[in-house]
Design a protein around this motif. Structure first.
Motif, PDB file in Angstrom:
ATOM      1  N   LYS A   1       0.854  -1.186   0.000  1.00 27.99           N
ATOM      2  CA  LYS A   1       0.000   0.000   0.000  1.00 27.99           C
ATOM      3  C   LYS A   1       0.890   1.236   0.000  1.00 27.99           C
ATOM      4  CE  LYS A   1      -4.125  -1.697   0.020  1.00 27.99           C
ATOM      5  NZ  LYS A   1      -5.127  -1.354  -0.993  1.00 27.99           N
ATOM      6  N   PRO A   2       0.600   2.251  -0.791  1.00 28.36           N
ATOM      7  CA  PRO A   2       1.444   3.460  -0.840  1.00 28.36           C
ATOM      8  C   PRO A   2       1.621   4.050   0.557  1.00 28.36           C
ATOM      9  CG  PRO A   2      -0.198   3.495  -2.580  1.00 28.36           C
ATOM     10  CD  PRO A   2      -0.550   2.353  -1.700  1.00 28.36           C
ATOM     11  N   GLY A   3       2.843   4.356   0.895  1.00 22.86           N
ATOM     12  CA  GLY A   3       3.121   5.022   2.157  1.00 22.86           C
ATOM     13  C   GLY A   3       3.291   4.095   3.337  1.00 22.86           C
TER      14      GLY A   3
ATOM     15  N   GLU B   1      -1.772   3.052  15.962  1.00 18.93           N
ATOM     16  CA  GLU B   1      -0.911   4.223  16.124  1.00 18.93           C
ATOM     17  C   GLU B   1      -1.151   4.921  17.450  1.00 18.93           C
ATOM     18  OE1 GLU B   1      -1.488   6.607  12.670  1.00 18.93           O
ATOM     19  OE2 GLU B   1      -0.029   5.510  11.481  1.00 18.93           O
ATOM     20  N   VAL B   2      -2.421   5.059  17.814  1.00 17.22           N
ATOM     21  CA  VAL B   2      -2.721   5.715  19.082  1.00 17.22           C
ATOM     22  C   VAL B   2      -2.280   4.845  20.251  1.00 17.22           C
ATOM     23  CG1 VAL B   2      -4.591   6.500  20.563  1.00 17.22           C
ATOM     24  CG2 VAL B   2      -4.599   7.116  18.155  1.00 17.22           C
ATOM     25  N   LYS B   3      -2.541   3.547  20.148  1.00 14.53           N
ATOM     26  CA  LYS B   3      -2.207   2.628  21.239  1.00 14.53           C
ATOM     27  C   LYS B   3      -0.711   2.606  21.518  1.00 14.53           C
ATOM     28  CE  LYS B   3      -2.736  -2.255  22.501  1.00 14.53           C
ATOM     29  NZ  LYS B   3      -3.411  -3.524  22.148  1.00 14.53           N
ATOM     30  N   TYR B   4       0.098   2.574  20.464  1.00 12.25           N
ATOM     31  CA  TYR B   4       1.535   2.429  20.635  1.00 12.25           C
ATOM     32  C   TYR B   4       2.307   3.730  20.402  1.00 12.25           C
ATOM     33  CZ  TYR B   4       0.542  -2.550  20.678  1.00 12.25           C
ATOM     34  OH  TYR B   4       0.047  -3.786  21.006  1.00 12.25           O
ATOM     35  N   GLY B   5       1.580   4.842  20.323  1.00  8.04           N
ATOM     36  CA  GLY B   5       2.257   6.117  20.146  1.00  8.04           C
ATOM     37  C   GLY B   5       2.913   6.266  18.795  1.00  8.04           C
ATOM     38  N   LEU B   6       2.276   5.726  17.767  1.00 10.09           N
ATOM     39  CA  LEU B   6       2.859   5.743  16.426  1.00 10.09           C
ATOM     40  C   LEU B   6       2.348   6.883  15.561  1.00 10.09           C
ATOM     41  CD1 LEU B   6       2.558   1.922  15.736  1.00 10.09           C
ATOM     42  CD2 LEU B   6       4.640   3.170  16.251  1.00 10.09           C
ATOM     43  N   THR B   7       1.537   7.761  16.139  1.00  9.72           N
ATOM     44  CA  THR B   7       0.972   8.859  15.355  1.00  9.72           C
ATOM     45  C   THR B   7       2.007   9.979  15.281  1.00  9.72           C
ATOM     46  OG1 THR B   7      -1.191   8.262  16.183  1.00  9.72           O
ATOM     47  CG2 THR B   7      -1.000  10.396  15.134  1.00  9.72           C
ATOM     48  N   PHE B   8       2.867   9.914  14.273  1.00  6.60           N
ATOM     49  CA  PHE B   8       3.942  10.886  14.131  1.00  6.60           C
ATOM     50  C   PHE B   8       3.550  11.980  13.143  1.00  6.60           C
ATOM     51  CE2 PHE B   8       6.151   6.737  14.811  1.00  6.60           C
ATOM     52  CZ  PHE B   8       6.460   6.963  16.136  1.00  6.60           C
ATOM     53  N   ASP B   9       3.934  13.210  13.473  1.00  5.85           N
ATOM     54  CA  ASP B   9       3.724  14.338  12.569  1.00  5.85           C
ATOM     55  C   ASP B   9       5.062  15.044  12.433  1.00  5.85           C
ATOM     56  OD1 ASP B   9       2.637  16.334  11.021  1.00  5.85           O
ATOM     57  OD2 ASP B   9       1.866  17.462  12.735  1.00  5.85           O
ATOM     58  N   GLY B  10       5.945  14.384  11.693  1.00  9.31           N
ATOM     59  CA  GLY B  10       7.317  14.866  11.616  1.00  9.31           C
ATOM     60  C   GLY B  10       7.465  16.249  11.014  1.00  9.31           C
ATOM     61  N   ASP B  11       6.560  16.630  10.078  1.00 15.14           N
ATOM     62  CA  ASP B  11       6.707  17.944   9.447  1.00 15.14           C
ATOM     63  C   ASP B  11       5.871  19.010  10.140  1.00 15.14           C
ATOM     64  OD1 ASP B  11       4.261  16.992   8.722  1.00 15.14           O
ATOM     65  OD2 ASP B  11       4.569  17.162   6.548  1.00 15.14           O
TER      66      ASP B  11
ATOM     67  N   MET C   1      -1.134  17.136  10.320  1.00 11.68           N
ATOM     68  CA  MET C   1      -1.653  15.956   9.636  1.00 11.68           C
ATOM     69  C   MET C   1      -0.653  14.818   9.852  1.00 11.68           C
ATOM     70  SD  MET C   1      -3.137  17.570   6.061  1.00 11.68           S
ATOM     71  CE  MET C   1      -1.509  18.138   5.535  1.00 11.68           C
ATOM     72  N   PRO C   2      -1.068  13.646  10.330  1.00 12.32           N
ATOM     73  CA  PRO C   2      -0.127  12.549  10.584  1.00 12.32           C
ATOM     74  C   PRO C   2       0.631  12.162   9.318  1.00 12.32           C
ATOM     75  CG  PRO C   2      -2.298  12.048  11.482  1.00 12.32           C
ATOM     76  CD  PRO C   2      -2.462  13.267  10.650  1.00 12.32           C
ATOM     77  N   ASP C   3       1.897  11.843   9.482  1.00  9.62           N
ATOM     78  CA  ASP C   3       2.700  11.456   8.332  1.00  9.62           C
ATOM     79  C   ASP C   3       2.106  10.257   7.607  1.00  9.62           C
ATOM     80  OD1 ASP C   3       4.311  13.471   9.139  1.00  9.62           O
ATOM     81  OD2 ASP C   3       5.962  12.201   9.830  1.00  9.62           O
ATOM     82  N   THR C   4       1.595   9.286   8.378  1.00 18.10           N
ATOM     83  CA  THR C   4       1.047   8.090   7.733  1.00 18.10           C
ATOM     84  C   THR C   4      -0.183   8.430   6.904  1.00 18.10           C
ATOM     85  OG1 THR C   4      -0.095   7.635   9.826  1.00 18.10           O
ATOM     86  CG2 THR C   4       1.931   6.434   9.405  1.00 18.10           C
ATOM     87  N   TRP C   5      -0.979   9.404   7.341  1.00 17.36           N
ATOM     88  CA  TRP C   5      -2.159   9.815   6.585  1.00 17.36           C
ATOM     89  C   TRP C   5      -1.719  10.487   5.280  1.00 17.36           C
ATOM     90  CZ3 TRP C   5      -4.436  14.427   4.908  1.00 17.36           C
ATOM     91  CH2 TRP C   5      -5.790  14.347   4.555  1.00 17.36           C
TER      92      TRP C   5
ATOM     93  N   ASN D   1       1.171   9.968   3.742  1.00 15.28           N
ATOM     94  CA  ASN D   1       1.750   8.933   2.893  1.00 15.28           C
ATOM     95  C   ASN D   1       0.662   8.115   2.200  1.00 15.28           C
ATOM     96  OD1 ASN D   1       4.413   9.565   3.492  1.00 15.28           O
ATOM     97  ND2 ASN D   1       4.450   8.240   5.307  1.00 15.28           N
ATOM     98  N   LEU D   2      -0.391   7.825   2.947  1.00 11.36           N
ATOM     99  CA  LEU D   2      -1.474   7.016   2.407  1.00 11.36           C
ATOM    100  C   LEU D   2      -2.155   7.712   1.235  1.00 11.36           C
ATOM    101  CD1 LEU D   2      -3.419   4.571   2.620  1.00 11.36           C
ATOM    102  CD2 LEU D   2      -4.758   5.936   4.237  1.00 11.36           C
ATOM    103  N   HIS D   3      -2.430   9.010   1.375  1.00 10.90           N
ATOM    104  CA  HIS D   3      -3.217   9.720   0.353  1.00 10.90           C
ATOM    105  C   HIS D   3      -2.351  10.414  -0.704  1.00 10.90           C
ATOM    106  CE1 HIS D   3      -7.076   9.052   2.300  1.00 10.90           C
ATOM    107  NE2 HIS D   3      -6.526   9.364   3.457  1.00 10.90           N
ATOM    108  N   PHE D   4      -1.187  10.928  -0.289  1.00 11.96           N
ATOM    109  CA  PHE D   4      -0.390  11.728  -1.219  1.00 11.96           C
ATOM    110  C   PHE D   4       0.895  11.030  -1.667  1.00 11.96           C
ATOM    111  CE2 PHE D   4      -2.143  15.237   1.683  1.00 11.96           C
ATOM    112  CZ  PHE D   4      -3.347  15.272   0.997  1.00 11.96           C
ATOM    113  N   GLY D   5       1.253   9.932  -0.991  1.00 11.82           N
ATOM    114  CA  GLY D   5       2.490   9.243  -1.338  1.00 11.82           C
ATOM    115  C   GLY D   5       3.716   9.872  -0.736  1.00 11.82           C
ATOM    116  N   GLY D   6       3.563  10.746   0.249  1.00  8.36           N
ATOM    117  CA  GLY D   6       4.693  11.381   0.900  1.00  8.36           C
ATOM    118  C   GLY D   6       4.230  12.562   1.722  1.00  8.36           C
ATOM    119  N   THR D   7       5.158  13.135   2.523  1.00  6.02           N
ATOM    120  CA  THR D   7       4.807  14.251   3.405  1.00  6.02           C
ATOM    121  C   THR D   7       5.174  15.611   2.826  1.00  6.02           C
ATOM    122  OG1 THR D   7       6.922  14.064   4.555  1.00  6.02           O
ATOM    123  CG2 THR D   7       5.095  12.793   5.445  1.00  6.02           C
ATOM    124  N   SER D   8       5.789  15.631   1.657  1.00  4.07           N
ATOM    125  CA  SER D   8       6.190  16.929   1.088  1.00  4.07           C
ATOM    126  C   SER D   8       5.792  17.043  -0.378  1.00  4.07           C
ATOM    127  CB  SER D   8       7.705  17.104   1.248  1.00  4.07           C
ATOM    128  OG  SER D   8       8.395  16.041   0.609  1.00  4.07           O
TER     129      SER D   8
END
Length: 858
Positions: free
Chosen positions: A654-656, A729-739, A743-747, A749-756
């Motif tokens: 799956k993309p991302g 992600e919420v359970k294990y603290g995986l909801t990262f928003d590096g930029d 908007m979560p990075d994984t979200w 990646n899922l929709h846009f194929g990347g964070t930038s």
């Protein structure tokens, strides 16, 4: 950041309905019924079919009704012969049986006296004030003991074998005037320093007290108490009862006091010529019960059914009182009692509040035993349960005070009984379906002056057997990290108790549980101060996954394992279907907080687990796993979410999600990970074998931890993926928003194929539908589909409508003036979506209105 607060938690109804678990309780129960209260035939039948025994006051016909409903149901009648508390009993003591009551050392003789001296001086014993009173009436007997305006009483002391009636007493000089050789005893000479003993009274019923009554305490070394107890046991059976509930049985006389009502520090043993130790006092109680048992058997040809009351949390063990010996077979008493009540196990009804209460008026809930006291009470249950002895903890008081409890509101009862029952479950054990420790619950309710019996739903919830048992020394091991809340796992659920004065918010659970009160699945709870909660698993055979997903073929959570010594894993248990993964190479180890503060299974590069056949006909698979590598391969030590999907046996990414599929290389997108999952697939992707922690075909094993693994039997939709992703992600603290764009990075990646990506910023609009990407994320709509965006509209039926998802909460606002900025909340307030159209009927009268809808995370 907004992201930290916006946590999306889905819910699902697993098919349970509150109160729908049948009429029988999950763990054994008993109850009490205060005197002079109404009970219909239906009430009596409910008690007999749902409880093991009751102590109360019933007519012969009522007892027969209960026995007709359940021939094994035990009906007990109350007796208390620890004290001489009635007029008859007090006069019986004063009629030549003063030597059978408990005394205490009140003073010592200052100077030697001969047989004729009637005035002499008493000295303090070890600096303790001398508390005595002079008699207020002539002769042997007190005039009255109850219900008079003024009690006229006889006061006395004892030296050696001589009783002396007190005629005068001067507390300033210590001068006492007495009548010698009182009550049939012989006057004798006494040496200086002789012990001066005085009778013990009850702290609420003492000489000259406000209750206008006084009580003696019987010495367990003498026969009068046990003669009276035997007679009560015989009388109760003749009246139709099955047995007797003895109050005030234990290792002390209960609320013993000086003549002025102040508490005593000890009572005298004439055998040892000193104060009783608690164990000595209890052993005499054992001997007394043996006397009742053997004499009852001689009279009736059968053994009596005897329950005792007043086992304290701090006197269970020998050396501390040893009250558990009363319900064990001992050399003093070969036949144990049938049970021993721990009264007010979880809380108590205050005496002053009860005295001020008027039936039908405002009832006051019990006060919880919380704080540092709570663990001691639960540990007592642990001891009894593991010793296999029938301790019977009553959640609150076990007497007439229960009348006030019956009139509490349902909310007040629910709060207290959740606390009490959960506390009980924290300590009990059950072996072969048998739990020796019986919980005491109040069965009667009073609503609008109508009294009726009811079995509360919580006692029927199928929580199962304890699967987590800690030693008493490790009791605090039940405590969840960074909280005051204790949690214990059962085969079909989880029990939580917060005994502190602080609210424990946002406690993230190891998996989704069913809350049987709300019939909702929850992955986190808030535990208010002094509260208890019971959560259940989905039933075996269910295919429910987290947050409302279905077709979950395998759900392995590291919280559900069986271990042996050194925490080595012998079984990893599937949540839904009962599949079991067992070691096939080496043996991984378990850690309670090894992955983001939650349990994980550690594979050391030489170990692997395997489950048997899961499914032989799967059209597609989606796999999620949470893994954490060793520092060598993953320097930041952050757990990683790995996901893949297959379609007709063909693996793709799956993309991302970027962490690969089981057959793919060990690196992708520059990220190194060590999780190896090898699924042997047949036609249509069947799961004939799942190996965890190893890839046999590559001869390479995992060197790291796995916390959770989910396998679905189809390719998940975008909404389903979002639910599972958010759960993990919420359970294990995986909801990262590096930029840092909210908007979560994984979200992204899922929709846009990347964070930038171009047009992928929070204020940009990727699909040009007029709604920014950030708002699409907040509303849980697709940012790449121009036909999917959050909006509201009116319909011809004068209704406001919008599409609401169950992953969001919705609030509808209205205003008559857009310029003043003041909006009123309608009937929709943080209302969960329905995954369909939600509607609000616009009132037909009043001014024209404008409406807006706000979507929020749960």
């Amino acid at each position: 950041m907004r992201l930290c607060k916006a946590r999306l938690i889905g819910v699902v109804l697993f098919g349970f309905v509150t109160g729908g678990f049948g009429s029988e309780s999950e763990y054994p129960l008993f109850t009490i019924a205060p005197k002079n209260q109404t009970a219909t035939a239906v009430d009596l039948q409910l008690m007999a079919t749902n409880f093991l025994f009751v102590h109360g006051d019933f007519s012969a016909s009522q007892i027969q009704t209960m026995h007709n409903a359940n021939s094994n149901f035990v009906v007990l009648k109350y007796a208390n012969h620890a004290q001489a508390k009635t007029v008859t009993e007090v006069h019986n003591v004063e009629d030549g049986r003063r030597d059978e009551v408990l005394c205490y050392k009140a003073a010592v003789l200052d100077s030697a006296i001969d047989v004729v001296v009637t005035n002499f001086v008493l000295a303090e014993d070890a600096g303790t004030d001398i508390l005595l009173k002079a008699s207020t009436i002539d002769g042997l007997f007190s005039s009255t003991v109850n219900f008079s305006n003024e009690v006229e009483y006889v006061a006395w002391i004892q030296m050696d074998d001589e009783f002396m009636r007190i005629e005068t007493w001067d507390e300033t000089t210590g001068q006492i005037g007495v009548t010698r050789g009182f009550d049939g005893t012989a006057a004798a000479a006494h040496a200086a320093g002789a012990e001066v003993l005085a009778p013990a009274y009850h702290e609420d019923h003492y000489l000259g007290g406000s209750t206008r009554s006084f009580r003696f305490h019987y010495d367990p070394a003498d026969t009068i108490r046990w003669e009276l107890s035997l007679q009560s046991a015989l009388d109760h059976v003749d009246e139709g009862y099955d047995g007797t509930w003895y109050d005030l049985l234990g290792d002390d006389p209960f609320k013993e006091a000086h003549c002025d009502g102040s508490r005593l520090s000890g009572v005298w043993s004439f055998t040892h010529d000193r104060n009783y130790t608690p164990d000595e006092f209890r052993e005499l109680s054992e001997a007394g019960i043996h006397y009742v048992q053997t004499n009852f058997f001689s009279a009736k040809g059968e053994w009596p059914i005897l329950y005792g009351n007043n086992m304290g949390w701090n006197d269970y063990d020998v050396g501390d009182g040893g009250e558990s010996r009363l319900i064990m077979s001992t050399s003093v008493k070969p036949r144990p009692m049938e049970g021993m009540c721990i009264e007010s196990f979880a809380g108590y009804i205050d005496q002053a509040e009860f005295d001020a209460w008027v039936p039908g008026g405002l009832a006051v809930p019990p006060h919880n035993h919380a704080g540092n006291d709570w663990p001691n009470r639960v540990i007592q249950i642990m001891k009894a349960s593991r010793d296999g002895v029938p301790a019977v903890p009553m959640m609150c008081n076990a007497g007439t005070k229960v009348r006030m409890y019956e009139e509490l509101t349902q909310v007040e009862r629910d709060d207290f009984e959740d606390w009490a029952y959960a506390s009980y479950l924290m300590g009990i054990e059950r072996t072969g379906g048998v739990c020796p420790v019986v919980f005491g619950a109040v069965v009667f309710h009073v609503t609008n002056s109508v009294r009726f019996a009811k079995l509360e739903d919580r006692y029927t919830w199928p929580i199962g057997d304890p699967v987590e048992t800690r030693t008493i020394e490790d009791f605090d091991g039940y405590k969840l990290p960074s909280t005051d809340t204790y949690a214990r796992k059962f085969s079909n659920g989880l029990v939580l108790v917060n005994p502190s004065a602080f609210t424990n918010t946002d406690i993230w659970l190891d998996r989704y549980y069913l809350d049987p009160v709300s019939s909702q699945a929850v992955s986190k709870v808030t535990m208010p101060p002094e509260s208890g909660k019971i959560l259940l698993h989905a039933p075996l055979g269910s295919d429910a996954g987290p947050a409302g997903t279905v077709d979950c073929l395998l759900w392995l959570d590291a919280a559900n394992v069986v271990t042996q010594s050194a925490q080595e894993v012998t079984q990893w248990l599937d949540i839904n279907h009962g599949y079991i993964a067992v070691p096939v190479e080496g043996q991984p180890s378990w850690g309670s907080n090894s992955v983001a503060g939650l349990p994980g299974i550690h594979f050391n590069g030489l170990s692997a687990l395997s489950a048997g056949t899961i499914s032989t006909n799967v059209g597609g698979l989606t796999v999620f796993a949470v893994s954490q590598c060793l520092a060598l391969e993953n320097p930041d030590q952050q757990p990683k979410l790995i996901a893949c999907a297959t379609n007709n046996g063909v693996s793709f990414n799956k993309p991302g999600w970027a962490l690969g599929a089981p057959e793919d290389a060990d690196t992708q997108a520059g990220i190194v990970y060590a999780l190896q999952i090898d699924m042997q697939k047949k036609t249509d992707c069947s799961l004939e074998r799942v190996t965890i922690g190893a890839r046999p075909n590559l001869a390479r094993n995992l060197n790291g931890d796995i916390a959770e693994l989910l396998v679905f039997g189809h390719n998940l939709s975008l909404l389903e993926e979002s639910r599972v992703r958010w759960y993990l992600e919420v359970k294990y603290g995986l909801t990262f928003d590096g930029d840092g764009d909210d908007m979560p990075d994984t979200w992204e990646n899922l929709h846009f194929g990347g964070t930038s990506k171009a047009n992928g910023g929070p204020e940009q609009d990727w699909d040009a539908d007029g709604v920014t990407n950030l708002k699409e994320y907040l509303a849980a709509t697709s940012p790449t589909d121009p036909n999917e965006y959050f909006s509201i509209k009116g319909n011809p039926s004068a209704q406001i409508e919008w599409i609401g998802l169950d992953s969001r909460l919705y609030t509808l606002y209205a205003t008559t003036n857009l310029l003043d900025g003041l909006w009123d909340i309608t009937t929709y307030t943080n209302t969960p979506g329905t995954n369909g159209t939600m509607r609000f009927a616009v009132p037909s009268s009043g001014d024209a209105r404008f409406f807006k809808v706000e979507a929020n995370f749960p």
